[in-house]
Design an enzyme around this catalytic site. Structure first.
Site, PDB file in Angstrom:
ATOM      1  N   GLY A  95       8.808  56.125  43.080  1.00  0.00           N
ATOM      2  CA  GLY A  95       9.868  55.155  43.323  1.00  0.00           C
ATOM      3  C   GLY A  95      10.730  55.495  44.522  1.00  0.00           C
ATOM      4  O   GLY A  95      11.925  55.234  44.536  1.00  0.00           O
ATOM      5  N   ASP A 152       7.174  47.533  49.557  1.00  0.00           N
ATOM      6  CA  ASP A 152       8.510  48.131  49.484  1.00  0.00           C
ATOM      7  C   ASP A 152       9.527  47.346  50.307  1.00  0.00           C
ATOM      8  O   ASP A 152      10.712  47.335  49.995  1.00  0.00           O
ATOM      9  CB  ASP A 152       8.486  49.593  49.962  1.00  0.00           C
ATOM     10  CG  ASP A 152       8.164  50.550  48.809  1.00  0.00           C
ATOM     11  OD1 ASP A 152       8.396  50.168  47.642  1.00  0.00           O
ATOM     12  OD2 ASP A 152       7.669  51.654  49.065  1.00  0.00           O
ATOM     13  N   ILE A 179      -2.664  65.599  54.329  1.00  0.00           N
ATOM     14  CA  ILE A 179      -2.967  65.870  55.737  1.00  0.00           C
ATOM     15  C   ILE A 179      -2.406  64.757  56.619  1.00  0.00           C
ATOM     16  O   ILE A 179      -1.789  64.992  57.648  1.00  0.00           O
ATOM     17  CB  ILE A 179      -4.494  66.003  55.940  1.00  0.00           C
ATOM     18  CG1 ILE A 179      -4.985  67.286  55.272  1.00  0.00           C
ATOM     19  CG2 ILE A 179      -4.852  66.002  57.431  1.00  0.00           C
ATOM     20  CD1 ILE A 179      -6.483  67.485  55.310  1.00  0.00           C
ATOM     21  N   LYS A 182       9.755  70.732  33.152  1.00  0.00           N
ATOM     22  CA  LYS A 182       9.241  71.790  34.020  1.00  0.00           C
ATOM     23  C   LYS A 182       9.692  71.598  35.472  1.00  0.00           C
ATOM     24  O   LYS A 182       9.501  70.531  36.051  1.00  0.00           O
ATOM     25  CB  LYS A 182       7.706  71.796  33.962  1.00  0.00           C
ATOM     26  CG  LYS A 182       7.180  72.250  32.603  1.00  0.00           C
ATOM     27  CD  LYS A 182       7.521  73.712  32.400  1.00  0.00           C
ATOM     28  CE  LYS A 182       7.034  74.248  31.073  1.00  0.00           C
ATOM     29  NZ  LYS A 182       7.580  75.593  30.810  1.00  0.00           N
ATOM     30  N   THR A 183      10.259  72.641  36.054  1.00  0.00           N
ATOM     31  CA  THR A 183      10.788  72.522  37.416  1.00  0.00           C
ATOM     32  C   THR A 183       9.818  73.064  38.477  1.00  0.00           C
ATOM     33  O   THR A 183      10.026  72.869  39.660  1.00  0.00           O
ATOM     34  CB  THR A 183      12.121  73.291  37.566  1.00  0.00           C
ATOM     35  OG1 THR A 183      11.845  74.688  37.423  1.00  0.00           O
ATOM     36  CG2 THR A 183      13.127  72.848  36.531  1.00  0.00           C
ATOM     37  N   CYS A 230       1.197  28.559  47.296  1.00  0.00           N
ATOM     38  CA  CYS A 230       0.139  28.757  48.288  1.00  0.00           C
ATOM     39  C   CYS A 230      -1.217  28.327  47.717  1.00  0.00           C
ATOM     40  O   CYS A 230      -1.425  27.146  47.527  1.00  0.00           O
ATOM     41  CB  CYS A 230       0.154  30.179  48.817  1.00  0.00           C
ATOM     42  SG  CYS A 230      -0.532  30.259  50.489  1.00  0.00           S
ATOM     43  N   GLN A 246      -2.579  24.616  46.614  1.00  0.00           N
ATOM     44  CA  GLN A 246      -3.863  24.043  47.047  1.00  0.00           C
ATOM     45  C   GLN A 246      -4.693  23.656  45.824  1.00  0.00           C
ATOM     46  O   GLN A 246      -5.368  22.625  45.825  1.00  0.00           O
ATOM     47  CB  GLN A 246      -4.598  25.039  47.949  1.00  0.00           C
ATOM     48  CG  GLN A 246      -3.826  25.346  49.246  1.00  0.00           C
ATOM     49  CD  GLN A 246      -4.507  26.401  50.123  1.00  0.00           C
ATOM     50  OE1 GLN A 246      -5.483  27.022  49.728  1.00  0.00           O
ATOM     51  NE2 GLN A 246      -3.967  26.602  51.322  1.00  0.00           N
ATOM     52  N   HIS A 270       5.638  30.613  50.637  1.00  0.00           N
ATOM     53  CA  HIS A 270       5.914  31.600  49.585  1.00  0.00           C
ATOM     54  C   HIS A 270       7.420  31.769  49.400  1.00  0.00           C
ATOM     55  O   HIS A 270       8.014  32.657  50.026  1.00  0.00           O
ATOM     56  CB  HIS A 270       5.338  32.964  49.977  1.00  0.00           C
ATOM     57  CG  HIS A 270       3.850  33.020  50.007  1.00  0.00           C
ATOM     58  ND1 HIS A 270       3.109  33.501  48.962  1.00  0.00           N
ATOM     59  CD2 HIS A 270       2.969  32.637  50.960  1.00  0.00           C
ATOM     60  CE1 HIS A 270       1.826  33.429  49.263  1.00  0.00           C
ATOM     61  NE2 HIS A 270       1.707  32.905  50.477  1.00  0.00           N
ATOM     62  N   GLU A 297       8.881  33.089  46.998  1.00  0.00           N
ATOM     63  CA  GLU A 297       9.201  34.325  46.268  1.00  0.00           C
ATOM     64  C   GLU A 297       9.668  35.457  47.187  1.00  0.00           C
ATOM     65  O   GLU A 297      10.425  36.325  46.773  1.00  0.00           O
ATOM     66  CB  GLU A 297       7.984  34.785  45.439  1.00  0.00           C
ATOM     67  CG  GLU A 297       6.778  35.326  46.221  1.00  0.00           C
ATOM     68  CD  GLU A 297       5.799  34.256  46.672  1.00  0.00           C
ATOM     69  OE1 GLU A 297       6.212  33.072  46.759  1.00  0.00           O
ATOM     70  OE2 GLU A 297       4.636  34.584  46.966  1.00  0.00           O
TER      71      GLU A 297
HETATM   72  N1  GLN Z   1      -6.443  31.306  50.610  1.00  0.00           N
HETATM   73  C1  GLN Z   1      -5.494  30.283  50.925  1.00  0.00           C
HETATM   74  C2  GLN Z   1      -5.326  30.097  52.423  1.00  0.00           C
HETATM   75  O1  GLN Z   1      -5.637  30.968  53.185  1.00  0.00           O
HETATM   76  C3  GLN Z   1      -4.166  30.559  50.277  1.00  0.00           C
HETATM   77  C4  GLN Z   1      -3.511  31.804  50.736  1.00  0.00           C
HETATM   78  C5  GLN Z   1      -2.428  32.316  49.824  1.00  0.00           C
HETATM   79  O2  GLN Z   1      -2.386  31.944  48.645  1.00  0.00           O
HETATM   80  N2  GLN Z   1      -1.584  33.200  50.317  1.00  0.00           N
HETATM   81  O3  GLN Z   1      -4.846  29.088  52.865  1.00  0.00           O
END
Ligand code: GLN
Length: 546
Positions: free
Chosen positions: A17, A72, A150, A188-189, A382, A386, A508, A510
């Protein structure tokens, strides 16, 4: 003030984390009024994680400026509310590419090009890029991988040199693991001691240790670790497992991590960080008792990190609705026409995930068909959007062979087709339509109402798009294209206005949901799910009274 550089390294094992600790520290420093950015240096040779599949590297995050980045960076944005860019994520591949380009140009003036100084200089230059803009007081640099690898060595050598050059304007936080041996009932340290030794061997003395643990580490044990590792006793901080990652900043502040960092970088801490909005979020999250049942349909659901940003956006949105998120992941390959109802009947809302390739698509289509026919609030993102288009084409427009040319290049009904500018591209890395683009929404759409505006800018990662030559047929049959890119008319958002909540986005959303700014579309989707749940409860009640 001169920019201060904080390096975060990790030892013993991976997955401790580091990203969350870096983000939590940034969150606290920002709440103290400092301008903070976090960057991640990944020791692998890929130029970026865009070509890695989710089994390798979890979700691929996308920055506003169109960089495919380590997940991240998603945490960094969710914790700090500050957008990241291409400069916030650098890989060994990028460092080498740049060194080799310079060599080919003749920039090294006949010298032999070597790891030290040429590669390390390139790393150091990249570490300081954001600091040199003058936009930040604190630059937190997370070094990917584990001490002793490495491939991490050139990074650690660069950190060693930078610590030397920057003096008090820099420090190193080392994250380790303190295992609990159940049979012996003991923490355990030793692994921590060894890990710090590894770091010291390459010339880095950590200033602060953060110990990841599942059990409380007694003060006496922390003192012992401090003594063995040449670290001040109060600079040994524990990071104990907690129910939510969003509690980590509070946990770090309780142990004064932010104050220790300020003092060690020559800054006198004043007052307390302004964490009130953050604490309000935690409070709401903890006090939400009523559940909202959401299904996430995707083909990587068994991987914890594959849909990280969607999971987090759903949590932010459920909290904004004072609901406890009960998320059920459903493997799209397991969904059939026969079992879709059984799998989805208890859901208040369904999210159909992004993705690439044919695997799992038929299951997504069956899930969508069931949700559409049963009017369940549904959010397609996305590839999910579709699939909404393909399902509608097959089952409502009667175009049985409707498909995306990604799945079936020979289809006679290419309702989703490759974008024109993509057709001449042969390299896979970094060549999708990436990053933030404008979208204009129809004022009466669900999306516009959710956003409270008709002009939005969202992030993308795709090669295929809604085929506009079918647009009229869709609109006539009831699927509206309510969002489009103003320059290219690329369809960004589709909706079924007759339904409770049926929204698909080519982009997207999100990626831009944060703790302090939950994404409005997700918030609105959860609200619809909550309403749908309430309406079903009412129906059940009415039924029981008959
Ligand atoms: N595979 C689809 C495209 O390239 C959707 C991509 C996705 O869901 N990020 O348009």
């Amino acid at each position: 003030m001169e920019p201060k550089y904080i390096f975060v390294t990790g030892g013993v094992v991976s997955s401790l984390g580091k990203g969350i600790i870096s983000a939590s520290l940034a969150c606290l420093l920002k709440a103290r009024g400092y301008r903070v950015t976090i960057q991640k240096f990944d020791p692998y040779i890929n130029i970026d994680p865009g070509t890695l599949n989710p089994y390798e590297h979890g979700e691929c995050y996308v920055t506003v400026d169109g960089h495919e980045a380590d997940l991240d960076l998603g945490h960094y944005e969710r914790f700090t509310n500050v957008a990241t860019t291409r400069a916030n994520n650098v890989t060994t591949g990028r460092i080498y590419q740049s060194v080799i380009d310079k060599e080919r140009r003749g920039d090294y003036l006949g010298k032999t090009v070597q790891i030290i100084p040429h590669v390390t200089d390139e790393i150091k230059r990249n570490v300081k890029l954001l600091g040199n803009t003058g936009n930040f007081d604190y630059i937190i640099t997370e070094i990917g991988g584990t001490v002793g690898d490495i491939e991490s060595l050139p990074y650690l050598e660069s950190v060693r040199q930078l610590r030397w050059e920057l003096g008090q304007d820099s420090l190193c936080i080392h994250l380790t693991y303190v295992p609990y041996i159940k049979a012996a009932k003991e923490l355990k340290t030793k692994p921590t001691q060894h890990s710090v030794k590894r770091l010291q061997e390459v010339g880095i003395q950590p200033d602060i240790l953060v110990l990841r643990t599942e059990e409380d580490i007694p003060a006496e044990m922390r003192r012992k670790i401090a003594q063995f590792c040449n670290v001040a006793a109060d600079a040994v901080v524990q990071s104990i497992d907690c129910p939510s990652i969003y509690e980590v900043p509070v946990m770090m502040h309780a142990q004064h991590l932010d104050e220790i960092v300020l003092r060690k970088t020559g800054v006198t801490p004043e007052g307390e960080p302004h964490m009130a909005p953050w604490l309000r979020f935690l409070d709401r999250m903890h006090s939400a008792t009523e559940e909202v049942n959401i299904a996430l349909v995707g083909k990587y659901v068994e991987l914890q990190d594959a849909y990280k940003s969607i999971n987090e956006a759903l949590l932010h949105a459920a909290t904004a609705n004072d609901r406890r998120l009960n998320l059920t992941s459903i493997h799209s390959e397991k969904i059939t026409a026969e079992n879709a109802g059984e799998l989805l009947k208890d859901m208040d809302g369904v999210v159909v995930a992004p993705g690439f390739g044919q695997r799992g698509v038929e299951g997504k289509l069956e899930a969508l068909r069931w949700c559409r026919e049963n009017d369940v609030p549904t959010f397609g993102i996305c590839l999910g959007m579709q699939c909404m288009v393909i399902e509608f084409a097959r089952n409502v427009l009667g175009l049985e062979d409707a498909d995306s040319t990604e799945m079936n290049p020979a289809t006679g009904s290419n309702v989703i087709d490759m974008m024109e500018e993509q057709k001449s591209i042969s390299n896979l890395g970094g060549t999708m339509r990436l990053g933030a683009y404008d979208c204009v929404l129809a004022p009466d759409s669900t999306a516009a109402k959710a956003y409270g505006t008709t002009q939005v800018k969202e992030r993308h990662r795709h090669r295929y798009e809604f085929n506009n030559s079918y647009r009229e047929r869709f609109e006539q049959a009831g699927m509206r294209c309510v969002g489009e890119n103003p320059a290219t008319h690329l369809v960004e958002v589709v909706e079924l206005p007759g339904k409770r909540w049926w929204v698909g986005t080519q982009y997207h959303p999100e990626y831009s949901s944060t703790v302090l700014n939950p994404h409005p579309l997700f918030v609105n989707f959860i609200k619809a799910a909550v309403d749908y749940r309430a309406s079903r409860t009412m129906e059940d009640y009415a039924e029981s009274q008959k």
